[in-house]
Structures are given as structure tokens and as C-alpha cells.
Design a protein around this motif. Structure first.
Motif, PDB file in Angstrom:
ATOM      1  N   VAL A  61       0.838  -1.208   0.000  1.00 47.18           N
ATOM      2  CA  VAL A  61       0.000   0.000   0.000  1.00 47.18           C
ATOM      3  C   VAL A  61       0.876   1.262   0.000  1.00 47.18           C
ATOM      4  CG1 VAL A  61      -1.557   1.346   1.484  1.00 47.18           C
ATOM      5  CG2 VAL A  61      -2.051  -1.043   1.007  1.00 47.18           C
ATOM      6  N   ASN A  62       1.914   1.260   0.829  1.00 44.75           N
ATOM      7  CA  ASN A  62       2.798   2.433   0.914  1.00 44.75           C
ATOM      8  C   ASN A  62       3.530   2.676  -0.402  1.00 44.75           C
ATOM      9  OD1 ASN A  62       2.040   2.852   3.500  1.00 44.75           O
ATOM     10  ND2 ASN A  62       3.834   1.909   4.430  1.00 44.75           N
ATOM     11  N   PHE A  63       3.809   1.603  -1.096  1.00 46.19           N
ATOM     12  CA  PHE A  63       4.455   1.732  -2.401  1.00 46.19           C
ATOM     13  C   PHE A  63       3.448   2.239  -3.440  1.00 46.19           C
ATOM     14  CE2 PHE A  63       4.816  -0.332  -6.542  1.00 46.19           C
ATOM     15  CZ  PHE A  63       6.039   0.168  -6.983  1.00 46.19           C
ATOM     16  N   LEU A  64       2.248   1.661  -3.380  1.00 47.12           N
ATOM     17  CA  LEU A  64       1.285   1.846  -4.471  1.00 47.12           C
ATOM     18  C   LEU A  64       0.559   3.191  -4.447  1.00 47.12           C
ATOM     19  CD1 LEU A  64       0.262   0.296  -6.887  1.00 47.12           C
ATOM     20  CD2 LEU A  64      -1.416  -0.833  -5.423  1.00 47.12           C
ATOM     21  N   ILE A  65       0.125   3.622  -3.285  1.00 45.08           N
ATOM     22  CA  ILE A  65      -0.741   4.817  -3.265  1.00 45.08           C
ATOM     23  C   ILE A  65      -0.038   6.047  -3.857  1.00 45.08           C
ATOM     24  CG2 ILE A  65      -2.034   6.429  -1.792  1.00 45.08           C
ATOM     25  CD1 ILE A  65      -3.176   4.110  -0.338  1.00 45.08           C
ATOM     26  N   PRO A  66       1.199   6.353  -3.459  1.00 46.79           N
ATOM     27  CA  PRO A  66       1.841   7.535  -4.085  1.00 46.79           C
ATOM     28  C   PRO A  66       1.949   7.383  -5.598  1.00 46.79           C
ATOM     29  CG  PRO A  66       3.127   6.748  -2.209  1.00 46.79           C
ATOM     30  CD  PRO A  66       2.064   5.735  -2.448  1.00 46.79           C
ATOM     31  N   LYS A  67       2.217   6.178  -6.072  1.00 47.60           N
ATOM     32  CA  LYS A  67       2.338   5.957  -7.529  1.00 47.60           C
ATOM     33  C   LYS A  67       0.982   6.145  -8.213  1.00 47.60           C
ATOM     34  CE  LYS A  67       6.504   3.591  -8.335  1.00 47.60           C
ATOM     35  NZ  LYS A  67       7.291   4.638  -7.702  1.00 47.60           N
ATOM     36  N   LEU A  68      -0.077   5.615  -7.582  1.00 47.16           N
ATOM     37  CA  LEU A  68      -1.416   5.764  -8.170  1.00 47.16           C
ATOM     38  C   LEU A  68      -1.812   7.233  -8.230  1.00 47.16           C
ATOM     39  CD1 LEU A  68      -3.377   2.837  -6.448  1.00 47.16           C
ATOM     40  CD2 LEU A  68      -2.934   3.061  -8.896  1.00 47.16           C
ATOM     41  N   LEU A  69      -1.451   7.980  -7.169  1.00 41.37           N
ATOM     42  CA  LEU A  69      -1.845   9.398  -7.114  1.00 41.37           C
ATOM     43  C   LEU A  69      -1.170  10.235  -8.202  1.00 41.37           C
ATOM     44  CD1 LEU A  69      -2.046   9.923  -3.236  1.00 41.37           C
ATOM     45  CD2 LEU A  69      -3.959   9.877  -4.864  1.00 41.37           C
ATOM     46  N   GLU A  70      -0.144   9.666  -8.831  1.00 45.80           N
ATOM     47  CA  GLU A  70       0.494  10.379  -9.955  1.00 45.80           C
ATOM     48  C   GLU A  70      -0.357  10.305 -11.224  1.00 45.80           C
ATOM     49  OE1 GLU A  70       4.434   8.794 -10.547  1.00 45.80           O
ATOM     50  OE2 GLU A  70       5.033   9.310  -8.496  1.00 45.80           O
ATOM     51  N   ILE A  71      -1.328   9.377 -11.246  1.00 44.82           N
ATOM     52  CA  ILE A  71      -2.175   9.249 -12.446  1.00 44.82           C
ATOM     53  C   ILE A  71      -3.195  10.388 -12.447  1.00 44.82           C
ATOM     54  CG2 ILE A  71      -3.777   7.766 -13.720  1.00 44.82           C
ATOM     55  CD1 ILE A  71      -2.456   5.347 -12.411  1.00 44.82           C
ATOM     56  N   ASP A  72      -3.223  11.107 -13.552  1.00 48.23           N
ATOM     57  CA  ASP A  72      -4.061  12.298 -13.659  1.00 48.23           C
ATOM     58  C   ASP A  72      -5.545  11.958 -13.463  1.00 48.23           C
ATOM     59  OD1 ASP A  72      -4.396  14.958 -14.060  1.00 48.23           O
ATOM     60  OD2 ASP A  72      -4.777  14.725 -16.227  1.00 48.23           O
ATOM     61  N   GLY A  73      -6.183  12.635 -12.508  1.00 46.60           N
ATOM     62  CA  GLY A  73      -7.637  12.508 -12.339  1.00 46.60           C
ATOM     63  C   GLY A  73      -8.086  11.320 -11.509  1.00 46.60           C
ATOM     64  N   ILE A  74      -7.155  10.590 -10.890  1.00 48.31           N
ATOM     65  CA  ILE A  74      -7.581   9.431 -10.080  1.00 48.31           C
ATOM     66  C   ILE A  74      -8.126   9.908  -8.731  1.00 48.31           C
ATOM     67  CG2 ILE A  74      -5.360   8.967  -8.897  1.00 48.31           C
ATOM     68  CD1 ILE A  74      -5.902   5.952  -9.452  1.00 48.31           C
ATOM     69  N   HIS A  75      -9.172   9.268  -8.258  1.00 45.60           N
ATOM     70  CA  HIS A  75      -9.680   9.503  -6.896  1.00 45.60           C
ATOM     71  C   HIS A  75      -9.597   8.177  -6.159  1.00 45.60           C
ATOM     72  CE1 HIS A  75     -11.534  13.270  -8.255  1.00 45.60           C
ATOM     73  NE2 HIS A  75     -11.964  12.589  -9.303  1.00 45.60           N
TER      74      HIS A  75
END
Ligand code: 7TS
Length: 407
Positions: free
Chosen positions: A308-322
Motif C-alpha cells: 500500500v505504501n508503495f502503491l498509493i503515491p504511484k497511483l496518485l500520480e495518475i491524472d484525475g484518479i480519486h
């Protein structure tokens, strides 16, 4: 000694399967987990060596089957640190466990009595209480959550009064993945004299549970979400409560004596396990508990945190993700997300082309999605056999899908 992740992965034959010519990346663990070979073999072993109906006969095989089935209850008792193995009732799943409690309480609750649950529940922790509202005059109240997905404890506390008979909450929501402060909730409820039921369907597989420490009155979970077979679930209940409650289902094995006028109930847990039990799967569930205990719940929790700690910051880089429920500190490996311009179904369909299995929709939590004003989410959920590399592959494919759909 904790097994290494590559050893763990070898225990799960399904992880060898290819989907669309790509290795399966199974990220739908919240719906159901996969089973290790130890559990798959235990099912076959039972039918090959031990199969006979329990509690029915004096012959050796029946005694062996009875002992193995009782042993499985004892393994669960240790797993959640219950005081007595008789407090462990085997049901079909979490849904049946919660219905057992609501139906049993329907005999004793009075119109005007109140039940408090929350808007973040799975439907199976809402509908059994709506049944009591609609047919028995019980008042049903829903505690709110905050925008970040955490439970609004002040609201829950306000709703809980001297009239409250049950507070029924999830320990971890199947959409938000956040760990609720159940000890605090139990304290609030007990202060008002209310019982507490914890829906542990998403906590028992992922974090260490201690029912005596939580002091829950009831706690429910499903075997199939924690490496066990389908069709076997658990209701934990405090012995003195279970002793005083009416049975849910009536028939064979749950009685001590029957006359044409009345019946005397059997001792726990059999009083609540009417009819021929699912003893083969109960036995194999014991093998799942052994497996989880060997790996260790503390390791599993840490492992999911790392992902989770790895993934969330990476996911938040995707434009427009909530992302729903972004407080990472208290989050198991469940990440639900949505885009304003791309449907969850499109995301799920395109991820599947790369062999990645995620669930899309409302995940049986429509009121929660309504609270966020959305139609649905895509959900990636991780477990002990998932790797950081799989998480990396998932976020990489998701970014490229988003770019492709928008181009
Ligand atoms: N409670 C929670 C928190 C759940 O996540 C689920 C199943 C249930 C209860 C019901 O469990 P069952 O074994 O009786 O079906 N959750 C999901 C899910 O999120 N996707 O599929 C099933």
C-alpha cells in the motif's frame, strides 16, 4: 520462521494460470482469496480417509470425523483468542453469521429498541438489521463516515443511547480498507449497555484478532476470504450470550431431547449448527488457519502495508484518479479508485486483457458509494502472495490504459 514470498507463491497452484496469455495477477482477494495446496489437499484427504457424519454414530470413522471437526473449532478459537472453543459456531459465511444473530435476537427485541450500524457496511451488515426494522418495529440508525473514509465516532456515540441493543460495525470496510477503532466502539456501546457485533470479514484474514481484548460480543467472518474453502464461516459469540439466545435454525443435531410438545437444545456450539454440518470444509478450514498461523498475521499485515505504501503515491500520480480511504496508516491491502471520465468497468475490462483481476462496481456497499456520489469504483485488493512487482505492473498498466482511453 516466516515463509519467503516465493515459497508462499509456490503453495498456490492457481498463480501458475495464464489469463489472455499473461500470468494471472490476482487482485480480487477481498471477494475471495485463493487456496494453498495444503487446503486443497485437506479437502481430498478428508473424503479419502475420514468421511462419516459427525455426532451420529459410535463407529470409529464417525468418532474421527467428529474429533477433526471439533479440532477445527479449537484452531479458530486459538486464532482469535476466544476463551472457549464452544464460542466458535461454524456457519456458511459472514452473511449467515450476521443473520443468525439478527434472527435470534428477533425473539427478544421489543418495538422501539434501537440498532446502530454505519453507512460503510457491506450489505450483509445492513439487510439483517433492516429485517428487524421492517418486521419487528426496531429503529435502525446509521452512523456517518468522514470524507476521508474514517468512521465519525462522535456521530456513532451520539446515536448510541440507552435504547440501543446492538451496535453492528465492520472492523475493515471491503471498499475503504481502513481499520476501524473497534475497541473504542465496544467501549462506547458497552457504556450504554448495548451489545456489539463486529463484521470481521475483511479483518480476520489480514490483521491479528483478539476477541477478548476487543471485548466484542459477536464477531463474524468467512473462511473463503482467508485461504479456506467456500461454504464455511464463523460466528464467535460470548458463551453466556449464546447460551441465553434462541437458536436460528432448528432440526437435527441441535437438540438434546425432543418430544412432540417441545425440545431441549444441545450444548454449544451445536445448538447453532442445525442439520448435517459442513464438516469436510470445516476440517480444511483448520488447514487454512494452520497455514495463516505459520506465515503469521503480523507478517501479512506488514506485507500489505509495504504494498500500500508503495502503491498509493504511484497511483496518485495518475491524472484525475480519486482513491477512497487514503489514510494509509490504518489500511489493509484494499484500494478502491475511480475517474470522472472513465468507467470502472472499462478499467476492469482493460486490466483483464493484461491478466490483472480487479473487481468493479459497488462491491455490495451501495450506501457507501452513494455517500461519495459515485456509481462505482474499481478495486485492487492484495494478500499474502501478491508482490510489490505485481503492484508495480498493475500501476504501470493502469497508467497506460488511462492514457490510451483519453487519447
Ligand atoms: N462483510 C464484509 C466486510 C465483506 O467484505 C463481505 C464480502 C461480507 C461481509 C460478506 O461475506 P460473505 O462471505 O458472507 O459473502 N465482501 C465481498 C466483496 O467485497 N466482494 O465480494 C464479496
Amino acid at each position: 520462521m516466516v515463509k519467503r514470498i516465493d515459497q508462499i507463491r509456490k503453495d498456490f497452484p492457481i498463480l501458475e494460470v495464464e489469463i489472455n496469455g499473461k500470468p494471472l495477477v490476482y487482485l480480487d482477494n477481498t471477494a475471495t482469496s485463493q487456496r494453498p495446496v495444503q487446503v486443497i489437499d485437506a479437502i481430498a484427504e478428508f473424503y479419502k480417509k475420514y468421511n462419516a457424519n459427525i455426532h451420529r454414530a459410535l463407529h470409529t470413522l464417525s468418532n474421527v470425523a467428529t474429533e477433526l471437526y471439533e479440532n477445527a473449532h479449537m484452531k479458530v478459537q486459538k486464532f482469535i483468542n476466544a476463551k472457549d472453543w464452544r464460542e466458535i459456531i461454524f456457519t456458511r459465511n459472514t452473511t449467515e453469521s450476521i443473520n443468525l444473530v439478527s434472527h435470534s435476537l428477533s425473539y427478544t427485541l421489543k418495538p422501539g429498541d434501537e440498532i446502530v450500524t454505519t453507512i460503510s457496511e457491506h450489505h450483509s451488515n445492513i439487510l439483517p438489521w433492516q429485517m428487524l426494522r421492517d418486521h419487528f418495529g426496531i429503529v435502525l440508525k446509521y452512523a456517518r463516515i468522514n470524507q476521508d473514509g474514517s468512521l465519525d465516532l462522535n456521530h456513532l456515540s451520539e446515536l448510541t443511547t440507552e435504547k440501543t441493543r446492538v451496535v453492528a460495525v465492520n472492523q475493515v470496510s471491503n471498499v475503504l480498507g481502513l481499520i476501524n477503532p473497534v475497541k473504542e466502539i465496544v467501549r462506547i456501546a458497552h457504556e450504554k449497555g448495548s451489545l456489539v457485533l463486529i463484521d470481521a470479514a475483511q479483518s480476520a484474514p489480514h490483521i491479528r484478532l483478539d476477541v477478548q481484548d476487543i471485548d466484542a460480543d459477536f464477531l463474524a467472518f468467512s473462511g473463503h476470504k482467508m485461504l479456506g474453502p467456500t461454504g464455511i464461516g464463523v460466528l464467535y459469540g460470548k458463551k453466556e450470550l449464546l447460551d441465553s439466545m434462541e437458536p436460528f435454525l432448528r432440526g437435527g443435531d441441535m437438540i438434546r431431547k425432543v418430544t412432540l410438545e417441545n425440545a431441549l437444545w444441545n450444548e454449544l456450539p451445536w445448538k447453532f449448527e442445525a442439520g448435517t454440518s459442513n464438516f469436510a470444509d470445516g476440517y480444511a478450514f483448520g488447514a487454512a488457519i494452520d497455514y495463516l498461523s505459520e506465515v503469521g498475521l503480523d507478517w501479512i499485515e506488514e506485507h500489505e502495508k509495504e504494498i500500500v505504501n508503495f502503491l498509493i503515491p504511484k497511483l496518485l500520480e495518475i491524472d484525475g484518479i480519486h482513491i477512497l480511504g487514503t489514510r494509509y496508516e490504518d489500511k489493509i491491502g484494499v484500494i478502491s479508485f475511480f475517474f470522472d471520465d472513465i468507467s470502472p468497468e472499462t478499467i476492469g475490462f482493460l486490466l483483464n486483457e493484461d491478466g490483472i483481476a480487479v473487481r468493479t462496481g459497488c462491491h455490495c456497499a451501495q450506501p457507501l458509494h452513494e455517500f461519495y456520489g459515485i456509481r462505482g469504483t474499481a478495486r485492487a485488493s492484495f494478500y499474502l502472495y501478491n508482490t510489490v512487482e505485481e503492484a508495480e505492473f498493475f500501476v504501470d498498466r493502469l497508467s497506460s490504459i488511462v492514457r490510451k482511453v483519453r487519447s
